[in-house]
Design an enzyme around this catalytic site. Structure first.
Site, PDB file in Angstrom:
ATOM      1  N   ASP A 293      39.920  42.264  83.328  1.00 52.90           N
ATOM      2  CA  ASP A 293      38.582  41.872  82.909  1.00 52.90           C
ATOM      3  C   ASP A 293      38.242  42.665  81.637  1.00 52.90           C
ATOM      4  OD1 ASP A 293      36.172  40.637  82.697  1.00 52.90           O
ATOM      5  OD2 ASP A 293      35.553  40.979  84.764  1.00 52.90           O
TER       6      ASP A 293
HETATM    7  C1  BGC Z   1      33.320  38.977  83.104  1.00 53.70           C
HETATM    8  C2  BGC Z   1      34.421  37.955  83.313  1.00 53.70           C
HETATM    9  C3  BGC Z   1      34.581  37.108  82.075  1.00 53.70           C
HETATM   10  C4  BGC Z   1      34.882  38.033  80.914  1.00 53.70           C
HETATM   11  C5  BGC Z   1      35.124  37.307  79.617  1.00 53.70           C
HETATM   12  C6  BGC Z   1      33.492  39.754  81.811  1.00 53.70           C
HETATM   13  O1  BGC Z   1      32.374  40.504  81.527  1.00 53.70           O
HETATM   14  O2  BGC Z   1      33.318  39.869  84.190  1.00 53.70           O
HETATM   15  O3  BGC Z   1      34.115  37.152  84.419  1.00 53.70           O
HETATM   16  O4  BGC Z   1      35.597  36.175  82.259  1.00 53.70           O
HETATM   17  O5  BGC Z   1      33.772  38.901  80.723  1.00 53.70           O
HETATM   18  O6  BGC Z   1      34.000  36.717  79.117  1.00 53.70           O
END
Ligand code: BGC
Length: 747
Positions: A293
């Site tokens: 993530d």
């Molecule tokens: C979130 C993810 C997301 C990623 C990219 C993160 O802050 O937890 O779910 O896919 O950002 O945008």
């Protein structure tokens, strides 16, 4: 004699048919194996040519601008073969420009991979995932993911960071809006449908994208419902409650997984070999690409498990991570880690293989570019909008409807639409709205005007703004309600109050909205509450006093038109809650499939499991939702009363639409294992079926229960199906014990 010849010929024909079919299968298998080995050969040849810096570049994902533009530094990195993928860069023009550099100017011409959060639509927005899950309509859920994939791929996006398949039992957690709710069985079915919808069976196609099962694992169990917080739970609970939707995604062929921000019993997911090596690779045999993530590698230092940047990179790669999102530690320290023998070349090569294999599987080496004409034809086209309206209608849950307050008669002459949310385009699309534009969205006010045309006067008063801290506009709203025949009162949360980083300790109506509801109620005029929100809300006063409540979540581009369809009876609500609505935050966690206690509730006995100040029961249970018509479910029959551990049982019931309108009901089958080697939940959903019936129509439906699905993980974390007696209830909500029976699994 002639009969014998005929039989003979039929036999030969049947043999020929089987021979042909198996030949076809064999040919397909051979083709598939040849394709796979040719991809592996191409990967070998690329790997042999790559420098370590180029390899590390494939493991790097950088963030484009929120608008979809790439950043100037991406061009340079792509030209030097040092950037494998981006997130947020999108649109045929932007993605093609950057791709051209990678494909035409870099040394090895490896295409870039473009990722984006296509959560509930790309440009055409569908209801937020929690809302869409309320439809319990798997075909429809699959179709909306397919439309989202079609639009996204046309705009140069290859990879969506969806579906989020985290089970969530805590409505304080804002990200509950992004998932399928609290139930493992329903969540697993929906996970499968969403992955299939995004990917089909071959995500190289121009109408598909690669899906990503996220966030592995137990992110939805953040302590105290506070986002990014830690979790602590047994391996058994992980396997039984939190893992199955991820496994369902694997079964659907999901191409990638994302780590979660949380730690599980002290081990952050991004540095957790149990999750990535043991579960994903060894047990589930998945070769899904693993991305961290956002900045999760960097956060390993804040978790207190990594000494410094290099240590964080080492931990992540050694745990089985392939791509680092946004932070750059793998890139920065990879070479030094290899030199110091803290990271093996084989580990890096394995990760690079995953990335390259994905790019081959996506067909990017043959077809790296998006087609701007196709993009124009696909985004927000009429067919997509039409389906968005249908899917929105299916997501609405009628929570209350006293004396048939709804549907509103179309002969009405003066109608008031009250509430900030009813007139605000931005709020229709909901959070994580992909490339959705607020100017495309139809508000409730617009939707009602579209529905009634010139036949009625439709007036609007917002009452207050999104936060609703100032009540000075209430008088105007009340006056409007007094002068109208009916008021549509829209209250709830602003979109920024749910999704990521949006946890709340009070999940009531924000600001002074309850006061506004009470003021409208006091006029004595007829009204219905339309709720917009991304989580269950504690709405006890409304449940007790308001005549009608329609839960509409955030319904997407066509929200207003769909809400008007339902309010005026052109659509009949059929949604069922995928999540429990508590009476108060004090009851959380509250979910229907809880374990029994040694002292179950008894009204007259103080020393049983209960509160001094609240009933145990929720305000609205899982699986609950009303309709404008009525249904009768009767005549429960089991195909047998005993099954073996590998056997199955057919459950049949008659479902009858006993009212005056067409509608859909969701028949739900719950099971209880009475006595087992471990305490088992008081009930568990094990089958369901959505049935659409015309007024007066009656149909027999059959659902199948397989003994192998009625097992659980024992204390040694092994999945077992135990013999014994099971209870079964069939109804239209988790608290509906209308039809009951028992059966036995025999040794
Ligand atoms: C979130 C993810 C997301 C990623 C990219 C993160 O802050 O937890 O779910 O896919 O950002 O945008």
């Amino acid at each position: 004699m002639r009969l014998a010849v005929k039989r003979h010929i039929s036999f030969i024909l049947v043999c020929l048919f089987f021979f042909n079919t198996s030949l076809l299968f064999a040919q397909r298998n051979v083709r598939f194996a040849a394709q796979t080995s040719s991809i592996e050969r191409k990967i070998d040849s690329l790997l042999a040519k790559m420098t370590l810096a180029e390899k590390l570049g494939q493991l790097q994902q950088l963030d484009g601008e929120a608008s979809g533009k790439y950043r100037p530094e991406h061009l340079e990195l792509a030209r030097n073969g040092l950037l494998g993928s981006t997130l947020n860069v999108r649109g045929a023009e932007q993605s093609n420009e950057l791709q051209k550099i990678a494909v035409e100017q870099s040394r090895l011409k490896i295409p870039m991979l473009f990722a984006f959060d296509v959560i509930h639509g790309y440009r055409t927005m569908f209801p937020i995932p929690l809302g869409e899950s309320a439809s319990w309509d798997l075909a429809s859920i699959e179709k909306s993911a397919h439309i989202a994939a079609t639009e996204a791929r046309s705009a140069g996006v290859h990879w969506t960071f969806a579906p989020m398949v985290d089970i969530a039992r805590d409505p304080r957690w804002g990200r509950i809006a992004e998932g399928a709710g609290e139930d493992t069985f329903l969540g697993s079915q929906i996970a499968f449908a969403r992955v299939r919808g995004f990917q089909g069976t071959d995500f190289s196609q121009s109408d598909r994208v690669m899906a990503c099962a996220k966030h592995f694992a137990a992110y939805g169990a953040a302590e105290a419902g506070r986002d990014y917080n830690t979790t602590d739970m047994s391996e058994r609970t992980l396997r039984e409650i939190y893992f199955p939707p991820f496994k369902a995604a694997v079964d659907a062929g999901v191409g990638s997984f994302m780590t979660s921000f949380n730690s599980i019993s002290g081990v952050p997911s991004t540095a957790n070999p149990f999750l990535w090596k043991q579960i994903l690779r060894d047990e589930w045999k998945s070769d899904a690409l693993v991305v961290t993530d956002y900045t999760a590698v960097m956060e390993l230092m804040k978790h207190g498990v990594a000494l410094d940047e290099a240590d964080a990179a080492r931990l992540a790669l050694n745990a089985g991570i392939d791509i680092e999102m946004v932070s750059r530690f793998v890139n920065k320290h990879g070479e030094q880690l290899v030199q110091n023998k803290k990271l093996s070349m084989a580990t890096i090569d394995n990760a690079v293989r995953e990335v390259l294999r994905t790019k081959f599987k996506l067909g990017l080496f043959e077809k790296p570019y998006a087609d701007a004409n196709r993009e124009r034809a696909m985004l927000l086209n009429a067919e997509h909008r039409k389906f968005a309206r249908q899917s929105a209608n299916e997501s609405f849950v009628l929570l209350k409807n006293e004396r048939e307050t709804l549907p509103i008669k179309k002969s009405i002459k003066e109608i008031a639409v009250v509430g900030f949310l009813a007139g605000d385009q931005r709020n229709m699309n909901g959070n994580w709205a992909g490339d959705g534009r607020e100017q495309d969205a139809v508000t409730v006010f617009e939707g009602v005007k579209n529905k009634l045309g010139n036949s009625a006067k439709v007036k609007f008063a917002s009452g207050c703004d999104a936060k609703c801290e100032d009540a000075s506009g209430f008088d105007e709203a009340v006056k409007l309600a007094q002068n109208s025949d009916f008021t549509i009162l829209t209250v709830g949360e602003d979109i920024d109050m749910s999704a990521e980083a949006s946890s709340r300790t009070d999940i009531g109506l924000p600001g002074k909205q309850l006061e506004l509801v009470k003021r409208i109620h006091q006029t004595g005029k007829s009204y219905a509450v339309v709720l917009m929100n991304g989580r269950p809300l504690t709405i006890n006063w409304l449940a007790e006093n308001s005549p009608a409540i329609l839960e509409t979540w955030f319904a997407g581009t066509e929200a207003g038109n769909a809400i008007a369809d339902t309010l005026f009876g052109d659509a009949n609500p059929s949604g069922k809650l995928p999540i429990t609505f508590p009476r108060s935050v004090g009851q959380i966690p509250i979910y229907y499939n809880a374990l029994p206690t040694g002292r179950p509730f008894e009204a007259e006995n103080k020393y049983t499991s209960k509160y001094l100040d609240s009933p145990n029961t929720p305000l609205y249970p899982f699986g609950y939702g009303l309709s404008y018509t009525t249904f009768k479910v009767s005549n429960l029959q089991l195909s047998q009363s005993k099954i073996s551990k590998t056997g199955e049982l057919k459950v049949s019931v008659d479902v009858e639409n006993t009212g005056k309108r067409a509608g859909a009901e969701v028949v739900q089958v719950y099971v209880r294992d009475f006595v087992a080697s471990l305490s088992r939940p008081v009930k568990e959903l094990k089958a369901f079926q959505r049935v659409s019936l015309k007024a007066g129509e009656k149909r027999k439906i059959e659902l199948v229960l397989k003994a192998k699905d009625l097992g659980f993980y024992n204390t040694a974390n092994q999945y077992v199906v135990e013999a014994g007696e099971f209870g079964l209830t069939v109804g239209t909500s988790s608290n509906d014990d209308g039809l009951k029976d028992t059966f036995t699994i025999v040794k």
